[in-house]
Design a protein around this motif. Structure first.
Motif, PDB file in Angstrom:
ATOM      1  N   VAL A 114      -5.891   5.950 -21.254  1.00 56.12           N
ATOM      2  CA  VAL A 114      -5.697   5.499 -19.861  1.00 56.12           C
ATOM      3  C   VAL A 114      -6.390   4.169 -19.598  1.00 56.12           C
ATOM      4  O   VAL A 114      -7.332   3.779 -20.298  1.00 56.12           O
ATOM      5  N   LEU A 115      -5.914   3.509 -18.550  1.00 58.33           N
ATOM      6  CA  LEU A 115      -6.513   2.295 -18.004  1.00 58.33           C
ATOM      7  C   LEU A 115      -6.411   2.403 -16.493  1.00 58.33           C
ATOM      8  O   LEU A 115      -5.429   2.967 -15.993  1.00 58.33           O
ATOM      9  N   THR A 116      -7.378   1.873 -15.767  1.00 61.24           N
ATOM     10  CA  THR A 116      -7.300   1.902 -14.304  1.00 61.24           C
ATOM     11  C   THR A 116      -7.595   0.506 -13.758  1.00 61.24           C
ATOM     12  O   THR A 116      -8.510  -0.166 -14.242  1.00 61.24           O
ATOM     13  N   THR A 117      -6.800   0.098 -12.778  1.00 60.40           N
ATOM     14  CA  THR A 117      -7.090  -1.159 -12.078  1.00 60.40           C
ATOM     15  C   THR A 117      -7.418  -0.839 -10.623  1.00 60.40           C
ATOM     16  O   THR A 117      -6.776   0.014 -10.008  1.00 60.40           O
ATOM     17  N   ASN A 118      -8.433  -1.516 -10.085  1.00 58.20           N
ATOM     18  CA  ASN A 118      -8.800  -1.355  -8.668  1.00 58.20           C
ATOM     19  C   ASN A 118      -8.659  -2.716  -8.005  1.00 58.20           C
ATOM     20  O   ASN A 118      -9.454  -3.621  -8.260  1.00 58.20           O
ATOM     21  N   CYS A 119      -7.629  -2.827  -7.192  1.00 57.85           N
ATOM     22  CA  CYS A 119      -7.282  -4.144  -6.648  1.00 57.85           C
ATOM     23  C   CYS A 119      -7.549  -4.229  -5.147  1.00 57.85           C
ATOM     24  O   CYS A 119      -7.528  -3.230  -4.430  1.00 57.85           O
ATOM     25  N   SER A 120      -7.759  -5.448  -4.694  1.00 58.54           N
ATOM     26  CA  SER A 120      -7.962  -5.717  -3.268  1.00 58.54           C
ATOM     27  C   SER A 120      -6.615  -5.790  -2.543  1.00 58.54           C
ATOM     28  O   SER A 120      -5.563  -5.562  -3.138  1.00 58.54           O
ATOM     29  N   ASN A 121      -6.646  -6.136  -1.260  1.00 57.75           N
ATOM     30  CA  ASN A 121      -5.426  -6.175  -0.427  1.00 57.75           C
ATOM     31  C   ASN A 121      -4.405  -7.172  -0.954  1.00 57.75           C
ATOM     32  O   ASN A 121      -4.728  -8.345  -1.125  1.00 57.75           O
ATOM     33  N   ASN A 122      -3.194  -6.689  -1.165  1.00 58.25           N
ATOM     34  CA  ASN A 122      -2.091  -7.563  -1.586  1.00 58.25           C
ATOM     35  C   ASN A 122      -1.293  -8.033  -0.377  1.00 58.25           C
ATOM     36  O   ASN A 122      -1.278  -7.369   0.666  1.00 58.25           O
ATOM     37  N   TYR A 123      -0.596  -9.145  -0.548  1.00 57.59           N
ATOM     38  CA  TYR A 123       0.375  -9.597   0.446  1.00 57.59           C
ATOM     39  C   TYR A 123       1.439 -10.388  -0.301  1.00 57.59           C
ATOM     40  O   TYR A 123       1.206 -10.839  -1.433  1.00 57.59           O
ATOM     41  N   ARG A 149     -11.144  -8.551   4.595  1.00 61.43           N
ATOM     42  CA  ARG A 149     -10.425  -8.092   3.404  1.00 61.43           C
ATOM     43  C   ARG A 149     -10.348  -9.249   2.420  1.00 61.43           C
ATOM     44  O   ARG A 149     -10.371 -10.417   2.822  1.00 61.43           O
ATOM     45  N   ASP A 150     -10.235  -8.911   1.119  1.00 58.28           N
ATOM     46  CA  ASP A 150     -10.117  -9.925   0.070  1.00 58.28           C
ATOM     47  C   ASP A 150      -8.646  -9.955  -0.344  1.00 58.28           C
ATOM     48  O   ASP A 150      -8.154  -9.020  -0.976  1.00 58.28           O
ATOM     49  N   TRP A 151      -7.934 -11.022   0.032  1.00 55.82           N
ATOM     50  CA  TRP A 151      -6.466 -11.030  -0.088  1.00 55.82           C
ATOM     51  C   TRP A 151      -6.003 -11.603  -1.420  1.00 55.82           C
ATOM     52  O   TRP A 151      -6.506 -12.635  -1.867  1.00 55.82           O
ATOM     53  N   LEU A 152      -5.030 -10.919  -2.032  1.00 57.70           N
ATOM     54  CA  LEU A 152      -4.472 -11.355  -3.322  1.00 57.70           C
ATOM     55  C   LEU A 152      -2.953 -11.380  -3.232  1.00 57.70           C
ATOM     56  O   LEU A 152      -2.333 -10.390  -2.807  1.00 57.70           O
ATOM     57  N   TYR A 157     -10.703  -1.960 -14.387  1.00 56.24           N
ATOM     58  CA  TYR A 157     -10.755  -3.409 -14.159  1.00 56.24           C
ATOM     59  C   TYR A 157     -10.554  -3.691 -12.676  1.00 56.24           C
ATOM     60  O   TYR A 157      -9.550  -3.273 -12.095  1.00 56.24           O
ATOM     61  N   ASN A 158     -11.521  -4.376 -12.079  1.00 59.09           N
ATOM     62  CA  ASN A 158     -11.367  -4.804 -10.686  1.00 59.09           C
ATOM     63  C   ASN A 158     -10.533  -6.083 -10.623  1.00 59.09           C
ATOM     64  O   ASN A 158     -10.709  -6.976 -11.458  1.00 59.09           O
ATOM     65  N   VAL A 159      -9.657  -6.138  -9.626  1.00 58.78           N
ATOM     66  CA  VAL A 159      -8.753  -7.283  -9.467  1.00 58.78           C
ATOM     67  C   VAL A 159      -8.869  -7.767  -8.021  1.00 58.78           C
ATOM     68  O   VAL A 159      -8.715  -6.958  -7.095  1.00 58.78           O
ATOM     69  N   GLY A 160      -9.151  -9.053  -7.837  1.00 61.98           N
ATOM     70  CA  GLY A 160      -9.295  -9.561  -6.471  1.00 61.98           C
ATOM     71  C   GLY A 160      -8.909 -11.013  -6.364  1.00 61.98           C
ATOM     72  O   GLY A 160      -8.742 -11.707  -7.377  1.00 61.98           O
ATOM     73  N   GLY A 161      -8.750 -11.465  -5.125  1.00 61.95           N
ATOM     74  CA  GLY A 161      -8.219 -12.805  -4.897  1.00 61.95           C
ATOM     75  C   GLY A 161      -9.275 -13.854  -4.620  1.00 61.95           C
ATOM     76  O   GLY A 161      -8.964 -15.027  -4.452  1.00 61.95           O
ATOM     77  N   ASN A 162     -10.561 -13.404  -4.558  1.00 61.22           N
ATOM     78  CA  ASN A 162     -11.615 -14.351  -4.204  1.00 61.22           C
ATOM     79  C   ASN A 162     -11.270 -15.059  -2.894  1.00 61.22           C
ATOM     80  O   ASN A 162     -11.497 -16.254  -2.743  1.00 61.22           O
ATOM     81  N   SER A 163     -10.651 -14.313  -1.976  1.00 61.54           N
ATOM     82  CA  SER A 163     -10.167 -14.896  -0.716  1.00 61.54           C
ATOM     83  C   SER A 163     -10.512 -13.966   0.441  1.00 61.54           C
ATOM     84  O   SER A 163      -9.637 -13.314   1.017  1.00 61.54           O
ATOM     85  N   GLU A 164     -11.798 -13.897   0.747  1.00 59.96           N
ATOM     86  CA  GLU A 164     -12.209 -13.055   1.875  1.00 59.96           C
ATOM     87  C   GLU A 164     -11.860 -13.757   3.183  1.00 59.96           C
ATOM     88  O   GLU A 164     -12.174 -14.936   3.365  1.00 59.96           O
ATOM     89  N   ARG A 165     -11.239 -12.994   4.078  1.00 60.49           N
ATOM     90  CA  ARG A 165     -10.905 -13.522   5.403  1.00 60.49           C
ATOM     91  C   ARG A 165     -11.098 -12.401   6.417  1.00 60.49           C
ATOM     92  O   ARG A 165     -10.801 -11.233   6.126  1.00 60.49           O
ATOM     93  N   THR A 166     -11.553 -12.749   7.631  1.00 61.32           N
ATOM     94  CA  THR A 166     -11.545 -11.744   8.691  1.00 61.32           C
ATOM     95  C   THR A 166     -10.090 -11.561   9.139  1.00 61.32           C
ATOM     96  O   THR A 166      -9.244 -12.461   8.944  1.00 61.32           O
TER      97      THR A 166
END
Ligand code: NAD
Ligand code: TDX
Length: 359
Positions: free
Chosen positions: A178-187, A220-223, A245-254
């Motif tokens: 198995v593999l698991t990814t934990n991702c931030s908010n997508n758009y 939220r950190d948007w990706l 594996y954590n996945v994020g957009g390095n894009s925190e916005r209120t």
């Protein structure tokens, strides 16, 4: 096998994979209110992509599909995904996200044990999860890393956390790869309009209030969704077994910043004769248990697999607004039927209702 491949992120992954290489893709999706075959219609014209309507909770169906299609890898997107719905009705979240993942794991385990050594070495079960399992950060806390303790706060995030634990246990106990990814908010394109960004765009274009929960300070950190798909593909290809594996957009916005960003792009691309779209921003009653801040430390996937986001928030949000303007028919279809019922339920239960406008 791509489960949940007719939803927002799953369909982006199907479109991405269909355009990338020679992989044969089987999509299994129950086509709940969130699933839409229009999201993968062009991909389905390819001989390499096929679709089966069905549930990950249907053990005989899943077992038969694995064997009939000689499945080499599973990417599990199938889930109930909306926090607000989980608050009003958690039952479906327990069934799909926990029992469904368990059912998929058990079918995979039986299938995996029948494979020869060569096929076993290549087999992967990739579970797509979320940053929400880690709970909520204060404004100055360090971002979530893969070793941050799980502290889910909503029925949705608790159900995803439970599924992550099952996936982990099937690796340690049964040796399922198995593999698991934990991702931030997508758009991005084909985002169902119950979620913040598509809701803002759709409401603005309809001249409706833009509902912001509480005071709009939640972060939220948007990706951009295609960046998430590339991350999943790289973990599938090169991730270490049993790892997350954590996945994020390095894009925190209120949320308020997000609303203003959407409004100013719309002011430019589709100006309203009634004035700036930001006039429609409307503070509504807060989501119960609303997590204050999510932020992802994505250094592990960067260091091990060389992944990084290719879109900034500014470039991705502009593409997303433009996509909405170019796909008004899709948005109209998505906002009929089940979506209208949901908006009515929001108002009856006084959660995030645009007509209410009370803090
Ligand atoms: P979505 O709600 O848009 O799509 C979910 C899909 O799963 C739909 O097509 C639905 O029909 C299908 N589905 C639901 N129950 C099913 C079942 N029992 N069997 C088969 N199919 C079923 O969700 P999404 O936003 O595309 O999220 C997909 C996955 O990615 C979820 O697991 C979610 O937790 C995860 N995720 C999403 C985000 C995000 O910002 N959207 C971020 C991180 C992780
Ligand atoms: O109308 C709204 N107004 C508002 O202020 C909506 C729908 C949301 N919000 C707020 C709540 C959150 O702080 O905006 C933020 C984003 O909300 P959602 O779009 O509902 O996303 P979120 O709850 O953060 O969860 C999303 O990201 C992680 C996805 O829905 C999950 O599936 C994913 O795991």
């Amino acid at each position: 096998l791509v489960t949940g491949g007719a939803g927002f992120v799953g369909s982006a992954f199907v479109r991405y994979l269909a355009g990338q290489d020679s992989t044969t893709i089987l999509v299994l999706d129950a086509l709940t209110y969130a699933g839409n075959l229009a999201n993968i219609a062009p991909a389905l014209t390819s001989e390499r992509v096929s679709f089966v309507k069905g549930s990950i909770n249907d053990a005989p169906l899943v077992s038969a599909l694995l064997r009939e299609h000689c499945i080499g890898s599973i990417v599990n997107f199938a889930a109930e995904s909306h926090v607000d719905r989980s608050i009003l009705g958690p039952g479906e979240f327990i069934q799909t996200n926990i029992v469904g993942t368990y059912t998929l794991l058990e079918a995979s385990r039986a299938y995996f044990n029948e494979l020869d050594k060569f096929a076993q070495a290549k087999f992967r079960f990739l579970h797509v999860s979320t940053d929400e399992v880690y709970g909520s950060l204060g404004l100055t806390d360090p971002a979530f890393s893969e070793t941050t303790a799980y502290q889910p706060n909503s029925p949705y995030s608790a159900s995803k956390a439970a599924s992550d634990h099952l996936v982990r246990a099937w690796f340690h106990t049964y040796g399922l790869p198995v593999l698991t990814t934990n991702c931030s908010n997508n758009y991005g394109p084909y985002h169902f309009p119950e979620k913040l960004i598509p809701r803002l765009i759709a409401n603005a274009l309809a001249g409706q209030p833009l509902p912001i929960y509480g005071d709009g300070s939640n972060v939220r950190d948007w990706l951009y969704v295609e960046d998430h798909c590339r991350a999943i593909a790289s973990v599938l290809a090169g991730g270490r077994l049993g790892e997350t594996y954590n996945v994020g957009g390095n894009s925190e916005r209120t949320n308020l910043q997000v609303a203003h960003a959407v409004c100013s792009i719309l002011d430019e691309l589709a100006p309203s004769k009634d004035g700036p779209f930001s006039r429609l921003i409307s503070f509504v009653k807060d989501r119960p248990g609303h997590d204050q801040r999510y932020a992802i430390d994505a250094r592990k996937i960067g260091a091990e697999l060389g992944w990084m986001p290719s879109e900034t928030f500014e470039s991705g949000i502009r593409k997303t607004v433009q996509w909405h303007l170019d796909h008004q028919d899709w948005v109209r279809d998505a906002m009929s039927g089940a979506y209208r019922d949901w908006e009515q339920l929001r108002c009856r239960s006084r959660t995030g209702c645009v007509a209410e406008n009370t803090l």
